[in-house]
Every structure is written in C-alpha cells, then in structure tokens.
Scaffold this active site. Structure first.
Site, PDB file in Angstrom:
ATOM      1  N   ARG A  49     -27.852  -3.840  69.271  1.00 41.96           N
ATOM      2  CA  ARG A  49     -28.028  -3.425  67.880  1.00 41.96           C
ATOM      3  C   ARG A  49     -26.706  -2.950  67.260  1.00 41.96           C
ATOM      4  NH1 ARG A  49     -32.241  -6.041  67.642  1.00 41.96           N
ATOM      5  NH2 ARG A  49     -34.154  -5.212  67.054  1.00 41.96           N
TER       6      ARG A  49
ATOM      7  N   GLU B 297     -25.815  -4.899  58.727  1.00 40.44           N
ATOM      8  CA  GLU B 297     -25.917  -6.329  58.614  1.00 40.44           C
ATOM      9  C   GLU B 297     -27.268  -6.740  57.849  1.00 40.44           C
ATOM     10  OE1 GLU B 297     -26.701  -6.943  63.015  1.00 40.44           O
ATOM     11  OE2 GLU B 297     -28.766  -7.764  62.261  1.00 40.44           O
TER      12      GLU B 297
ATOM     13  N   HIS C 216     -26.563 -12.204  64.098  1.00 39.11           N
ATOM     14  CA  HIS C 216     -27.833 -12.068  64.848  1.00 39.11           C
ATOM     15  C   HIS C 216     -28.679 -13.171  65.270  1.00 39.11           C
ATOM     16  CE1 HIS C 216     -30.490  -8.225  65.157  1.00 39.11           C
ATOM     17  NE2 HIS C 216     -30.756  -9.393  66.047  1.00 39.11           N
TER      18      HIS C 216
HETATM   19  P1  NAP Z   1     -35.128  -3.357  77.906  1.00 35.51           P
HETATM   20  O1  NAP Z   1     -35.744  -4.094  79.040  1.00 35.51           O
HETATM   21  O2  NAP Z   1     -36.212  -2.322  77.476  1.00 35.51           O
HETATM   22  O3  NAP Z   1     -33.811  -2.600  78.161  1.00 35.51           O
HETATM   23  C1  NAP Z   1     -33.379  -1.896  77.288  1.00 35.51           C
HETATM   24  C2  NAP Z   1     -32.010  -1.016  78.038  1.00 35.51           C
HETATM   25  O4  NAP Z   1     -31.853   0.151  77.292  1.00 35.51           O
HETATM   26  C3  NAP Z   1     -32.364  -0.601  79.266  1.00 35.51           C
HETATM   27  O5  NAP Z   1     -31.411  -0.801  80.287  1.00 35.51           O
HETATM   28  C4  NAP Z   1     -32.694   0.893  79.091  1.00 35.51           C
HETATM   29  O6  NAP Z   1     -32.186   1.807  79.812  1.00 35.51           O
HETATM   30  C5  NAP Z   1     -31.656   1.360  77.819  1.00 35.51           C
HETATM   31  N1  NAP Z   1     -32.500   2.394  77.120  1.00 35.51           N
HETATM   32  C6  NAP Z   1     -33.689   2.427  76.850  1.00 35.51           C
HETATM   33  N2  NAP Z   1     -33.854   3.654  76.311  1.00 35.51           N
HETATM   34  C7  NAP Z   1     -32.651   4.424  76.372  1.00 35.51           C
HETATM   35  C8  NAP Z   1     -32.076   5.798  75.861  1.00 35.51           C
HETATM   36  N3  NAP Z   1     -33.108   6.436  75.328  1.00 35.51           N
HETATM   37  N4  NAP Z   1     -30.838   6.258  76.309  1.00 35.51           N
HETATM   38  C9  NAP Z   1     -30.221   5.091  76.782  1.00 35.51           C
HETATM   39  N5  NAP Z   1     -30.439   3.731  77.177  1.00 35.51           N
HETATM   40  C10 NAP Z   1     -31.731   3.424  76.994  1.00 35.51           C
HETATM   41  O7  NAP Z   1     -34.903  -4.220  76.498  1.00 35.51           O
HETATM   42  P2  NAP Z   1     -34.475  -5.622  76.451  1.00 35.51           P
HETATM   43  O8  NAP Z   1     -35.670  -6.537  76.252  1.00 35.51           O
HETATM   44  O9  NAP Z   1     -33.555  -5.914  77.479  1.00 35.51           O
HETATM   45  O10 NAP Z   1     -33.885  -5.688  74.904  1.00 35.51           O
HETATM   46  C11 NAP Z   1     -32.792  -4.871  74.888  1.00 35.51           C
HETATM   47  C12 NAP Z   1     -32.322  -4.956  73.200  1.00 35.51           C
HETATM   48  O11 NAP Z   1     -31.675  -6.326  73.025  1.00 35.51           O
HETATM   49  C13 NAP Z   1     -33.630  -4.815  72.304  1.00 35.51           C
HETATM   50  O12 NAP Z   1     -34.115  -3.437  72.324  1.00 35.51           O
HETATM   51  C14 NAP Z   1     -32.770  -5.275  71.117  1.00 35.51           C
HETATM   52  O13 NAP Z   1     -32.181  -4.347  70.338  1.00 35.51           O
HETATM   53  C15 NAP Z   1     -31.799  -6.244  71.556  1.00 35.51           C
HETATM   54  N6  NAP Z   1     -32.192  -7.607  71.288  1.00 35.51           N
HETATM   55  C16 NAP Z   1     -31.399  -8.548  70.354  1.00 35.51           C
HETATM   56  C17 NAP Z   1     -31.283  -9.694  70.076  1.00 35.51           C
HETATM   57  C18 NAP Z   1     -30.298 -10.506  69.131  1.00 35.51           C
HETATM   58  O14 NAP Z   1     -30.815 -11.422  68.703  1.00 35.51           O
HETATM   59  N7  NAP Z   1     -28.972 -10.221  69.268  1.00 35.51           N
HETATM   60  C19 NAP Z   1     -32.476 -10.223  70.653  1.00 35.51           C
HETATM   61  C20 NAP Z   1     -33.469  -9.719  71.395  1.00 35.51           C
HETATM   62  C21 NAP Z   1     -33.234  -8.125  71.619  1.00 35.51           C
HETATM   63  P3  NAP Z   1     -32.870   1.692  81.677  1.00 35.51           P
HETATM   64  O15 NAP Z   1     -32.276   0.548  82.325  1.00 35.51           O
HETATM   65  O16 NAP Z   1     -32.393   3.057  82.190  1.00 35.51           O
HETATM   66  O17 NAP Z   1     -34.242   1.602  81.379  1.00 35.51           O
END
Ligand code: NAP
Length: 312
Positions: free
Chosen positions: A231, A260, A278
């Site tokens: 994000r 954005e 995005h």
């Molecule tokens: P995920 O499996 O929940 O992974 C999230 C990561 O963020 C994990 O490494 C987690 O740490 C960390 N995190 C969570 N809470 C936190 C906190 N309070 N402080 C610090 N770190 C924290 O999510 P995902 O499925 O990989 O998705 C990640 C993100 O990608 C989404 O939330 C979204 O914003 C973004 N995304 C972007 C697109 C795009 O089109 N560009 C598409 C899809 C998703 P731990 O490893 O310690 O649990």
C-alpha cells in the site's frame, strides 16, 4: 427480507453473477450506497465491497441490519475491522487467489527497473538503435541480495521467485518463520542494510504507516532498489522522493501510492522509477477468482454456514 448490496465498479461477469446468484442491489460507490433511502438500507444484511474509500463506524451504522462486509481484495485496510467486530459484523477478504499475480508484478518491476527496460523500449522505438547508437550497459540482477519486508502470503511467493533468480533471500517479519534457509532480520533497518533490492509486502493500515522511512532508505543505500506492491501508506513517500532525487537510492518500482490514483508529479520527472497503476492482482483470471471467493463468502453467510476467509 434480507438483501445483498454490491458496492464498486465490478467486471460485467461479476456484476451478472452478483445479480443472478445473490439478487444483489448494485451501487457504484460507497457514497451512492449511502444515498439509498432508509427502507432500502434497512434491508441490507450483506455488502460486497470493492473500493478504497474508508468504511468506518458511520458508514456501518447506515445499515442497521448488516452482518457481513465481504471485501473484494486481500487488503482490507479501508474497512475499520474493530468497528465491525464491535457491531457483530463479520469481515471477509480474498486471500491467496491473487498471490501469483502480485508476486509476478513485483519481480517484473524489479527486473524492469534494474535492466532499464522502459528506456530500452524507448531506445528501439525512437530509431536510435537502428541508427547505430548502442544502449548503455545496465545492472546484473540475478545473484543479487533481495529482502522481503513482510514475509506473508505474497511475500513468500516473491521470495520463491527471487530465489529462482539465484538471489540470496533475506526477510523481516514480526517473528522468524520456517523457510528454506532465508536469512531472518529482527530489525527492518538491518534487513535493508543487508540487501540490494527491498520488496515491501506488508499489510496497509495504521500499524505499518510510513514503516519504510528515511532510516530504511538510507540503509538500503545508493545501490538499493525499493519495490512496493503493498500500500502507498507503508512508505514515507516524501523521504523516498528525496532519496531518489538526490541519488541516495538507485531506483524504485511502485504499484501503489499515497493518494492514488493521483501520483505525486515529482515521480514523473524521475528516470530511475517504474510506475504501475495498482495492477498487482489485475489479470482477468485472478479478478474472476477474487469475485468468486467474495460471492462464496456471501452465499455461506446467507446460508448460515462458516465463512471461507473471515478476518475478524
Ligand atoms: P499477509 O499474508 O497477511 O501478510 C502481511 C504481512 O504484513 C506479513 O508479513 C505480516 O507480518 C505483516 N504485518 C501484518 N500486520 C503487521 C503489523 N501490525 N506490523 C507490521 N507488519 C505487519 O497478507 P498478503 O496476502 O501477503 O497481502 C499483503 C498486502 O499486499 C495486502 O494487505 C495488500 O495491502 C497488498 N496487496 C496489494 C495488491 C496490489 O495490487 N498491489 C494486491 C493484493 C494485495 P508477519 O509475517 O509477522 O505476520
């Protein structure tokens, strides 16, 4: 009688399925949903939500019988989950089905930035190559040191891809994970110092706001490249622009931005950035899978079954 309300700009195929499978009422935006009259809003028990506008207590209270917000997307930072939980409203998202596409885009931006593919394309199109002008040598990517900031579902997929590029994989997460030998760093600044390329795959929201700050960018250094597919909020954009403009960072690949779709015009003037609208999960197949999972969650809710991908 309970009804489903679908908010957002859905693909035709999803809109059709929302209407036929769930008899959904369509609203193009959260604002237009809030403009429905009281009687219509009273009937809504499930909302299919697509969008980045803040969905907080005030918006939830406009739907007094709401029991589910099914988000289209894995990142649900626009939804105030604590407020939903306090109102006994379940929230679901669409994890995993998009991991491959987002990871592909992260790696593509990294290679595009490092191998200067945008400039290479322009060199061919301009006729400069045909006229005998050689393209400057660029940077070797395979075998470099890569860091993942946030080794979650998407971060893991990115790490696996970078390993296939013979890179040394390092990562930061809130705790050490079981990995195929990737180097864990308990401090994000140490991670940035250890690598050439840093990919941000954190959740968005207040906990990670500006987590990539001037200290991390300084540790990444003048040969460092930052990639962000998470994000816009996770990176201090002012500090990033200062570092890029001053040559204190080699480059960046960004799919997400503060504010954005309006992008800070300072980015437009930079030759060392790759900018994307995005579009991490933006393939037809993946968007269809996300829509299906969103509808499956709503169908489960309406049938009183366990939700598939509940976040609260
Ligand atoms: P995920 O499996 O929940 O992974 C999230 C990561 O963020 C994990 O490494 C987690 O740490 C960390 N995190 C969570 N809470 C936190 C906190 N309070 N402080 C610090 N770190 C924290 O999510 P995902 O499925 O990989 O998705 C990640 C993100 O990608 C989404 O939330 C979204 O914003 C973004 N995304 C972007 C697109 C795009 O089109 N560009 C598409 C899809 C998703 P731990 O490893 O310690 O649990």
């Amino acid at each position: 009688m309970t009804k489903t309300l679908a908010i957002g700009g859905y693909m035709k195929i999803d809109e059709q399925a929302l209407r036929t499978d769930l008899d959904a009422v369509m609203a193009s935006s959260l604002d237009s949903a809030l403009a429905l009259d009281d009687a219509e809003r009273d009937q809504i028990s499930a909302i299919a939500y697509m969008g980045h506008a803040a969905f907080g207590p005030e918006q939830m209270d406009a739907f007094p019988n709401l029991g589910l917000i099914a988000n289209f997307g894995v990142g649900y930072d626009a939804i105030d989950v604590a407020a939903a939980t306090a109102r006994d409203i379940a929230v679901t998202n669409t994890p995993d089905v998009l991991n491959d596409d987002v990871a592909d885009l992260a790696v593509a931006m990294l290679l595009m930035q490092g191998r200067r593919m945008r400039q290479g394309d322009a060199h061919v199109r301009s006729g400069a190559w045909a006229e005998g002008e050689s393209f400057p040598l660029n940077r070797k990517m395979s075998g470099g040191k890569a860091g993942i900031l946030g080794l979650g579902r998407i971060g893991h997929e990115i790490a696996e891809r970078l390993e296939a590029f013979k890179m040394d994989v390092h990562y930061w997460s809130r705790s050490e994970k079981d990995t195929p030998g990737w180097d864990y760093h308990a401090d994000p600044v140490d991670l940035a110092r250890a690598v050439d390329f840093l990919v941000v795959s954190l959740v968005g929201g207040p906990e990670t706001e500006n987590m990539v700050d001037a200290r991390i960018l300084e540790a990444l250094g003048e040969n460092g490249v930052l990639i962000n597919i998470s994000r816009g909020s996770t990176v201090d954009e002012g500090a990033l622009l200062d570092a890029l403009e001053a040559g204190k960072l080699a480059g960046a690949g960004l799919d997400v931005f503060e504010g954005e779709p309006k992008v800070n015009p300072r980015f437009h003037a930079l030759d060392n950035v790759v900018l994307q609208p995005h579009q991490g999960s933006g393939t037809v197949a993946t968007r269809a899978a996300m829509g299906q999972l969103q509808r499956d969650n709503i169908a489960a809710f309406l049938a009183g079954r366990d939700l598939l991908t509940r976040v609260n």
